[in-house]
Design an enzyme around this catalytic site. Sequence first.
Site, PDB file in Angstrom:
ATOM      1  N   CYS A   9      -2.143   3.668  -3.037  1.00 39.74           N
ATOM      2  CA  CYS A   9      -2.419   2.405  -2.330  1.00 39.74           C
ATOM      3  C   CYS A   9      -2.671   2.753  -0.863  1.00 39.74           C
ATOM      4  O   CYS A   9      -2.954   3.917  -0.543  1.00 39.74           O
ATOM      5  CB  CYS A   9      -1.282   1.398  -2.511  1.00 39.74           C
ATOM      6  N   ARG A  15       2.848  -1.041  -3.188  1.00 37.02           N
ATOM      7  CA  ARG A  15       2.285  -1.054  -4.544  1.00 37.02           C
ATOM      8  C   ARG A  15       2.404   0.269  -5.290  1.00 37.02           C
ATOM      9  O   ARG A  15       2.851   0.294  -6.443  1.00 37.02           O
ATOM     10  CB  ARG A  15       0.816  -1.494  -4.491  1.00 37.02           C
ATOM     11  N   ASP A 126      -2.745  -6.646  -1.978  1.00 34.18           N
ATOM     12  CA  ASP A 126      -1.859  -6.101  -0.945  1.00 34.18           C
ATOM     13  C   ASP A 126      -0.842  -7.177  -0.547  1.00 34.18           C
ATOM     14  O   ASP A 126      -1.218  -8.224  -0.018  1.00 34.18           O
ATOM     15  CB  ASP A 126      -2.734  -5.696   0.257  1.00 34.18           C
TER      16      ASP A 126
END
Length: 163
Positions: A9, A15, A126
């Site tokens: 990420c 994440r 995000d």
Amino acid sequence: MTYKLLFVCLGNICRSPSAENIMNHLILEAGLSATIVCDSAGTSGYHVGAAPDRRMSVAAKKRGLELIGQSRQLKPTDLQSFDLILAMDRENYQDILYLDREGKYEDKIRMICDFARSKPDREIPDPYYGGADGFDYVIDLLYDACAGLLTYVVNSPEYQAKI
Ligand code: 4NP
């Protein structure tokens, strides 16, 4: 020999560490820890050395999962050493491809949502600048995608050739 998965990420604090820890949990449950290993990295170096974001850890904890790890930045040699590299969103995907100037590793760079089974989302959003709901949603999406990913990996010729 082990099959190596890398989750990527932007910051490697929300994440991708979640994906790594969820995947490790599923791998352990399936009794496959000796043959599949996971790591994660960020395309940026913003948070190098940092533990997973506290808000992400809270969301994972609600699902009984403890997030462990320390942020590191993606490096060009990762493209060679991992068998499959999973991007959380399109920007991550493009940034990973950018390190593969000759297109040598293109086939092993994939979007994690390609493996989702019940969620239609094409990216893991995000959650960094949003509220707690966003972090919970990341966990939901990742459980679904990681379950599909595990099925894909164990049935892949590349994994079968290693065990
Ligand atoms: P991640 O989330 O890429 O899922 O780890 C983010 C972490 C940090 C920032 C953005 C997204 N940041 O801008 O610092």
